[in-house]
Design a protein around this motif. Structure first.
Motif, short mmCIF file in Angstrom:
data_model
loop_
_atom_site.label_atom_id
_atom_site.label_comp_id
_atom_site.label_asym_id
_atom_site.label_seq_id
_atom_site.Cartn_x
_atom_site.Cartn_y
_atom_site.Cartn_z
N GLU A 147 2.05 -9.53 9.65
CA GLU A 147 2.24 -10.83 10.47
C GLU A 147 1.22 -10.72 11.56
OE1 GLU A 147 5.89 -13.25 12.38
OE2 GLU A 147 6.00 -11.17 11.93
N THR A 148 0.94 -9.89 12.32
CA THR A 148 0.25 -9.88 13.39
C THR A 148 -1.12 -9.95 12.99
OG1 THR A 148 1.81 -8.59 15.01
CG2 THR A 148 -0.46 -8.70 15.81
N LEU A 149 -1.62 -9.41 12.07
CA LEU A 149 -2.97 -9.34 11.57
C LEU A 149 -3.25 -10.81 11.08
CD1 LEU A 149 -5.49 -8.38 10.60
CD2 LEU A 149 -4.35 -7.71 8.44
N TYR A 150 -2.25 -11.55 10.38
CA TYR A 150 -2.54 -12.85 9.90
C TYR A 150 -2.68 -13.80 11.33
CZ TYR A 150 -1.53 -11.50 5.28
OH TYR A 150 -1.56 -11.10 3.96
N ALA A 151 -1.62 -13.71 12.20
CA ALA A 151 -1.73 -14.26 13.57
C ALA A 151 -3.18 -14.30 14.06
CB ALA A 151 -0.74 -13.97 14.40
N LEU A 152 -3.64 -12.97 14.45
CA LEU A 152 -5.01 -12.62 14.83
C LEU A 152 -6.25 -13.43 14.12
CD1 LEU A 152 -7.27 -11.25 16.98
CD2 LEU A 152 -6.90 -9.30 15.16
N LEU A 153 -6.15 -13.30 12.88
CA LEU A 153 -7.12 -13.89 12.04
C LEU A 153 -7.09 -15.55 12.32
CD1 LEU A 153 -7.09 -12.08 8.69
CD2 LEU A 153 -8.62 -11.98 10.52
N ASP A 154 -5.98 -16.18 12.48
CA ASP A 154 -5.74 -17.49 12.67
C ASP A 154 -6.22 -17.96 14.13
OD1 ASP A 154 -4.44 -20.25 11.84
OD2 ASP A 154 -3.30 -19.76 13.45
N ALA A 155 -6.04 -17.08 15.13
CA ALA A 155 -6.36 -17.25 16.25
C ALA A 155 -7.95 -17.30 16.59
CB ALA A 155 -5.87 -16.30 17.45
N VAL A 156 -8.65 -16.23 15.92
CA VAL A 156 -10.10 -16.19 15.70
C VAL A 156 -10.72 -17.45 14.82
CG1 VAL A 156 -11.92 -15.15 14.78
CG2 VAL A 156 -10.24 -13.73 15.82
N GLY A 270 -6.39 4.82 8.21
CA GLY A 270 -5.25 4.61 9.20
C GLY A 270 -4.04 3.92 8.66
N LYS A 271 -3.68 4.18 7.49
CA LYS A 271 -2.63 3.45 6.75
C LYS A 271 -1.20 3.49 7.73
CE LYS A 271 -4.94 3.45 2.51
NZ LYS A 271 -5.91 4.11 2.77
N HIS A 272 -1.07 4.55 8.37
CA HIS A 272 0.33 5.03 8.64
C HIS A 272 0.59 4.16 9.97
CE1 HIS A 272 -2.71 7.00 11.13
NE2 HIS A 272 -1.96 7.30 12.01
N ARG A 273 -0.53 3.47 10.50
CA ARG A 273 -0.06 2.42 11.67
C ARG A 273 0.16 0.82 11.10
NH1 ARG A 273 -4.64 4.58 13.75
NH2 ARG A 273 -4.50 6.39 15.33
N PHE A 274 0.01 0.98 10.02
CA PHE A 274 -0.03 -0.53 9.30
C PHE A 274 1.36 -0.88 8.79
CE2 PHE A 274 -1.01 -3.92 6.25
CZ PHE A 274 -1.44 -5.13 7.39
N VAL A 275 2.18 -1.86 9.06
CA VAL A 275 3.20 -2.25 8.66
C VAL A 275 3.42 -3.53 7.94
CG1 VAL A 275 5.77 -2.79 9.10
CG2 VAL A 275 4.43 -1.55 10.74
N LYS A 276 3.44 -3.21 6.46
CA LYS A 276 3.36 -4.27 5.58
C LYS A 276 4.53 -5.52 5.60
CE LYS A 276 2.04 -6.13 1.39
NZ LYS A 276 0.78 -6.97 1.28
N GLN A 277 4.30 -6.37 5.23
CA GLN A 277 5.50 -7.66 5.43
C GLN A 277 6.12 -7.58 4.20
OE1 GLN A 277 3.87 -11.23 6.96
NE2 GLN A 277 5.67 -12.55 6.23
N LEU A 278 7.46 -7.54 4.41
CA LEU A 278 8.17 -7.48 2.81
C LEU A 278 8.27 -8.92 2.55
CD1 LEU A 278 11.12 -5.02 3.97
CD2 LEU A 278 8.89 -4.46 2.69
N MET A 279 8.15 -8.91 1.05
CA MET A 279 8.26 -10.40 0.31
C MET A 279 9.89 -10.67 0.25
SD MET A 279 5.00 -11.08 0.25
CE MET A 279 5.05 -12.60 -1.23
N PRO A 280 9.96 -12.09 0.25
CA PRO A 280 11.56 -12.21 0.02
C PRO A 280 12.09 -11.53 -1.12
CG PRO A 280 10.32 -14.16 0.71
CD PRO A 280 9.13 -13.01 0.50
N THR A 281 11.34 -11.59 -2.27
CA THR A 281 11.79 -10.77 -3.54
C THR A 281 12.17 -9.39 -3.27
OG1 THR A 281 9.51 -10.47 -4.25
CG2 THR A 281 10.97 -12.56 -5.01
N MET A 282 11.41 -8.76 -2.35
CA MET A 282 11.61 -7.36 -2.19
C MET A 282 12.93 -7.22 -1.44
SD MET A 282 7.80 -6.17 -1.32
CE MET A 282 8.20 -4.62 -1.12
N LEU A 283 13.26 -8.23 -0.39
CA LEU A 283 14.42 -8.18 0.39
C LEU A 283 15.86 -8.49 -0.29
CD1 LEU A 283 13.16 -9.99 3.55
CD2 LEU A 283 13.23 -7.23 3.25
#
Length: 284
Positions: A147-156, A270-283
């Motif tokens: 989510e933060t990654l997407y927010a950064l890309l949008d801000a840029v 560095g995948k250990h620092r990245f948190v994948k956003q869960l899709m609604p179907t996964m929840l």
């Protein structure tokens, strides 16, 4: 009462970022067109010529300081006494506070060790940067969410840039853990933009250990090393990467993301620092 932070004596010699020229379009019409500036700037350290950079000239003082920082020619901003930019001679004179013969000898030895690189606008790395990789330690207790990654890309994407009006430049951004853009620099060479941010971080005493670095340029070995030297754990680019960039990112454990545009990205290291956003179907 808090002690006043040390700051070198600096000129304020920013050049205009764009210039207007006339061009002829496909219909034969004369069209006023913005083009990016480009100026040679020769760096002198204690009267010793180091390098000539081709630069936009938007932040020459920060660029000079960041160049010294990332080339490991000075160890702290406190070592620098003055940074004086003179566009009449296309030069910047950097003076250290306590130059010694021993320091001059060390500088001479470091300058003998040069590696030709793929960097646009610079092309050399001083000293034994590759040998210093093992000493670079990045924080492992920080995370970057999708989510933060997407927010950064949008801000840029929304950021007003020289590229939008004139093209021909690379951009780099330093962002907070919440995707707020703290500093955005553009230059004709991507390494110039990185160095200008590095220099400004030193001047402002900004800690990079929880920050995100974004660049429009490709992720080469030198780009990865510079991010790691600034202690930044997250490196994001809209472009691709090189094999050595990948290998060094793996070695230092930096979280490196390439081809990041809109909602697309490739997570390489560095995948250990990245948190994948869960899709609604996964929840469900």
């Amino acid at each position: 009462m808090a002690a006043k932070r040390y700051r070198p004596q600096l000129t304020d010699a920013a050049k205009p970022s764009t210039f207007e020229v006339e061009a002829v379009n496909e219909r034969g019409e004369m069209v006023p067109t913005a083009v990016a500036g480009e100026h040679p700037l020769t760096l002198y350290l204690d009267k010793r010529e180091l390098v000539t950079l081709m630069t936009l000239g938007h932040a020459p003082e920060a660029l000079a300081i960041g160049y010294l920082r990332n080339q490991r020619l000075v160890r702290s901003v406190e070592e620098i006494a003055e940074v004086q930019v003179d566009w009449e001679t296309d030069s910047v004179a950097i003076t250290t506070r306590k130059p010694t013969r021993a320091a001059a000898r060390k500088m001479k030895e470091r300058m003998k060790k040069r590696t030709v690189t793929t960097g646009c606008g610079q092309g050399t790395v001083f000293g034994d940067l590759m040998e210093e990789i093992d000493s670079l330690k990045l924080r492992d207790d920080v995370r970057l969410s999708e989510e933060t990654l997407y927010a950064l890309l949008d801000a840029v994407r929304r950021h007003e840039t020289i590229y939008k009006s004139a093209g021909a430049v690379h951009g780099c951004a330093l962002a907070s853990a919440g995707a707020e853009i703290l500093n955005f620099v553009e230059d004709v060479g991507r390494h110039n933009a990185v160095d200008a941010i590095a220099g400004q971080m030193w001047l402002d005493r900004v800690d990079g250990s929880d920050k995100i670095f974004y660049t429009t340029g490709r992720l080469t070995s030198e780009m990865v090393i510079k991010a790691a030297q600034m202690k930044i754990p997250f490196l994001v680019s809209r472009s691709g990467l090189t094999q050595m960039g990948f290998e060094i990112a793996n070695k230092v454990g930096i979280t490196m993301i390439g081809r990041a545009v809109n909602k697309h990205y490739l997570l390489f290291t560095g995948k250990h620092r990245f948190v994948k956003q869960l899709m609604p179907t996964m929840l469900a």
